[in-house]
Design a protein around this motif. Structure first.
Motif, PDB file in Angstrom:
ATOM      1  N   LEU A 127       0.831  -1.207   0.000  1.00 20.14           N
ATOM      2  CA  LEU A 127       0.000   0.000   0.000  1.00 20.14           C
ATOM      3  C   LEU A 127       0.863   1.254   0.000  1.00 20.14           C
ATOM      4  O   LEU A 127       0.539   2.252  -0.650  1.00 20.14           O
ATOM      5  CB  LEU A 127      -0.936  -0.004   1.207  1.00 20.14           C
ATOM      6  CG  LEU A 127      -2.102  -0.992   1.129  1.00 20.14           C
ATOM      7  CD1 LEU A 127      -2.831  -1.074   2.463  1.00 20.14           C
ATOM      8  CD2 LEU A 127      -3.070  -0.600   0.022  1.00 20.14           C
ATOM      9  N   LYS A 128       1.965   1.214   0.719  1.00 20.98           N
ATOM     10  CA  LYS A 128       2.898   2.341   0.685  1.00 20.98           C
ATOM     11  C   LYS A 128       3.438   2.539  -0.732  1.00 20.98           C
ATOM     12  O   LYS A 128       3.561   3.674  -1.212  1.00 20.98           O
ATOM     13  CB  LYS A 128       4.067   2.094   1.644  1.00 20.98           C
ATOM     14  CG  LYS A 128       3.702   2.193   3.111  1.00 20.98           C
ATOM     15  CD  LYS A 128       4.929   1.923   3.972  1.00 20.98           C
ATOM     16  CE  LYS A 128       4.601   1.963   5.447  1.00 20.98           C
ATOM     17  NZ  LYS A 128       5.788   1.673   6.282  1.00 20.98           N
ATOM     18  N   SER A 129       3.739   1.438  -1.407  1.00 20.96           N
ATOM     19  CA  SER A 129       4.260   1.525  -2.782  1.00 20.96           C
ATOM     20  C   SER A 129       3.210   2.104  -3.723  1.00 20.96           C
ATOM     21  O   SER A 129       3.537   2.889  -4.625  1.00 20.96           O
ATOM     22  CB  SER A 129       4.689   0.135  -3.269  1.00 20.96           C
ATOM     23  OG  SER A 129       5.752  -0.363  -2.485  1.00 20.96           O
ATOM     24  N   ILE A 130       1.939   1.718  -3.534  1.00 16.39           N
ATOM     25  CA  ILE A 130       0.859   2.263  -4.360  1.00 16.39           C
ATOM     26  C   ILE A 130       0.796   3.781  -4.200  1.00 16.39           C
ATOM     27  O   ILE A 130       0.653   4.529  -5.173  1.00 16.39           O
ATOM     28  CB  ILE A 130      -0.487   1.615  -3.962  1.00 16.39           C
ATOM     29  CG1 ILE A 130      -0.557   0.188  -4.510  1.00 16.39           C
ATOM     30  CG2 ILE A 130      -1.663   2.434  -4.493  1.00 16.39           C
ATOM     31  CD1 ILE A 130      -1.799  -0.552  -4.075  1.00 16.39           C
ATOM     32  N   ALA A 131       0.904   4.245  -2.957  1.00 13.39           N
ATOM     33  CA  ALA A 131       0.869   5.687  -2.715  1.00 13.39           C
ATOM     34  C   ALA A 131       2.079   6.364  -3.341  1.00 13.39           C
ATOM     35  O   ALA A 131       1.952   7.411  -4.003  1.00 13.39           O
ATOM     36  CB  ALA A 131       0.819   5.960  -1.215  1.00 13.39           C
ATOM     37  N   GLU A 132       3.234   5.790  -3.147  1.00 13.84           N
ATOM     38  CA  GLU A 132       4.465   6.386  -3.688  1.00 13.84           C
ATOM     39  C   GLU A 132       4.443   6.458  -5.206  1.00 13.84           C
ATOM     40  O   GLU A 132       5.113   7.305  -5.805  1.00 13.84           O
ATOM     41  CB  GLU A 132       5.677   5.585  -3.210  1.00 13.84           C
ATOM     42  CG  GLU A 132       5.945   5.741  -1.708  1.00 13.84           C
ATOM     43  CD  GLU A 132       6.914   4.708  -1.167  1.00 13.84           C
ATOM     44  OE1 GLU A 132       7.357   3.830  -1.972  1.00 13.84           O
ATOM     45  OE2 GLU A 132       7.228   4.752   0.030  1.00 13.84           O
ATOM     46  N   ALA A 133       3.649   5.589  -5.827  1.00 17.00           N
ATOM     47  CA  ALA A 133       3.539   5.601  -7.284  1.00 17.00           C
ATOM     48  C   ALA A 133       2.588   6.683  -7.788  1.00 17.00           C
ATOM     49  O   ALA A 133       2.399   6.825  -8.996  1.00 17.00           O
ATOM     50  CB  ALA A 133       3.075   4.228  -7.786  1.00 17.00           C
ATOM     51  N   GLY A 134       1.966   7.442  -6.856  1.00 15.66           N
ATOM     52  CA  GLY A 134       1.164   8.584  -7.288  1.00 15.66           C
ATOM     53  C   GLY A 134      -0.298   8.583  -6.883  1.00 15.66           C
ATOM     54  O   GLY A 134      -1.085   9.377  -7.391  1.00 15.66           O
ATOM     55  N   ARG A 135      -0.667   7.729  -5.922  1.00 12.87           N
ATOM     56  CA  ARG A 135      -2.046   7.723  -5.470  1.00 12.87           C
ATOM     57  C   ARG A 135      -2.142   8.223  -4.028  1.00 12.87           C
ATOM     58  O   ARG A 135      -1.141   8.399  -3.338  1.00 12.87           O
ATOM     59  CB  ARG A 135      -2.645   6.313  -5.540  1.00 12.87           C
ATOM     60  CG  ARG A 135      -2.542   5.665  -6.902  1.00 12.87           C
ATOM     61  CD  ARG A 135      -3.445   4.450  -6.978  1.00 12.87           C
ATOM     62  NE  ARG A 135      -2.925   3.445  -7.896  1.00 12.87           N
ATOM     63  CZ  ARG A 135      -3.578   2.338  -8.239  1.00 12.87           C
ATOM     64  NH1 ARG A 135      -4.775   2.096  -7.758  1.00 12.87           N
ATOM     65  NH2 ARG A 135      -3.039   1.460  -9.070  1.00 12.87           N
TER      66      ARG A 135
END
Length: 306
Positions: free
Chosen positions: A179-187
């Motif tokens: 989930l952290k990676s999803i956010a870091e990718a721009g969400r």
């Protein structure tokens, strides 16, 4: 840039004369990369806020926009994914069929949709049961499937309502990282949860809702820089708690003593000296970093005083 904007949002339920305000003039701005935790007591307005962002509830007043699109419009719905509590998934479909249905609203041609479904199944580790009908899934598996669906639909904003509760601890650790990676990718990821310890490991920012109002908004990193002195008092000394609460701002009563924030140059030695001066017997003391629980307790106490 704020991809999510909430301006003085109000949501009322009921009819005139028996009206209840679930959300009071709430404002919030959030940008890509943020994982925001929504915490608060039952009935605080967390689910209401998530449903307003998702466009599943209409505003009574104010405005909610995602990338400039008004919440609830077709354009906004294509940017937001919500995993509700409880998970809502047709039991007669397989997990893969459900995600294919959702992906069809996101991507064309079919090959792109297929890749999106595969990615979502890998995200929540449901590949080995993807072709089983949902009615045979455990609750935890349904929650993971709902998370996968929200990730597919939420091109800009992913909303999770108690979705991480009850999931195997080892898998949960991996999910937090993803989930952290999803956010870091721009969400933007918003998570409503009562699991305060788990939220501290996930969120970059915490919103405390009490009585339909935001009573706290802090970066989680700030909690790790603040310390709290916990004092255990003897039975006879518990009567002196009121004097400690009056002397130190932010101090709160605990089950067997008091917790005092060590801010503004206050040291634990100073607090102990105060107790000795006031003849308040301390049987034990320790210093720890401030936790999300402290932030929530402070917010609830402030609401009660108000």
């Amino acid at each position: 840039m704020s991809a999510l904007r909430i301006e003085a949002a109000v949501r009322r339920f009921g009819s005139r004369g028996s009206e209840r305000v679930a959300l009071h003039a709430t404002s919030l701005r959030a940008g890509p990369g943020e994982v925001i935790a929504l915490v608060g007591p039952n009935g605080a307005g967390k689910t209401t806020l998530l449903k307003l962002i998702a466009g599943q509830l209409m505003l009574s007043a104010g405005a909610v926009t995602i990338d400039g699109c008004r919440a609830g419009t077709r354009a906004a719905r294509r940017l937001v994914g919500l995993a509700p509590e409880p998970p809502v998934v047709p039991p007669f479909l397989s997990g893969r069929q459900w995600l294919r249905y959702l992906a069809a609203h996101r991507a064309q041609p079919v090959g792109v949709s297929g890749a999106l479904v595969s990615w979502a199944l890998d995200l929540v580790e449901l590949g080995d049961v993807a072709d089983r009908r949902v009615h045979g899934y455990s609750r935890g598996m349904r929650q993971r499937l709902a998370l996968a669906g929200a990730a597919i639909l939420g091109q800009r904003v992913v909303l999770l309502d108690e979705t991480l509760s009850g999931i195997d601890p080892l898998l949960l650790r991996r999910l937090r990282g993803r989930l952290k990676s999803i956010a870091e990718a721009g969400r933007i990821v918003l998570v409503a949860s009562h699991d305060l310890a788990g939220i501290e490991r996930l969120a970059t920012r915490v919103l405390v809702l009490v009585g339909g109002r935001i009573r706290g908004d802090e970066p989680t990193a700030r909690l790790a820089r603040e310390r709290v002195a916990e004092l255990t008092l003897t039975g006879g000394a518990l009567g002196g708690v009121g004097r400690i609460l009056a002397r130190y701002r932010g101090a709160v009563r605990t089950g067997d003593g008091v917790a005092v924030p060590l801010t503004g140059g206050i040291s634990v030695e100073q607090v102990l000296a105060t107790c000795r001066q006031d003849r308040i017997a301390v049987t034990a003391s320790r210093v720890r970093y401030r936790a999300l629980e402290d932030l929530l307790v402070d917010a609830v106490a402030g609401e009660q005083v108000a």
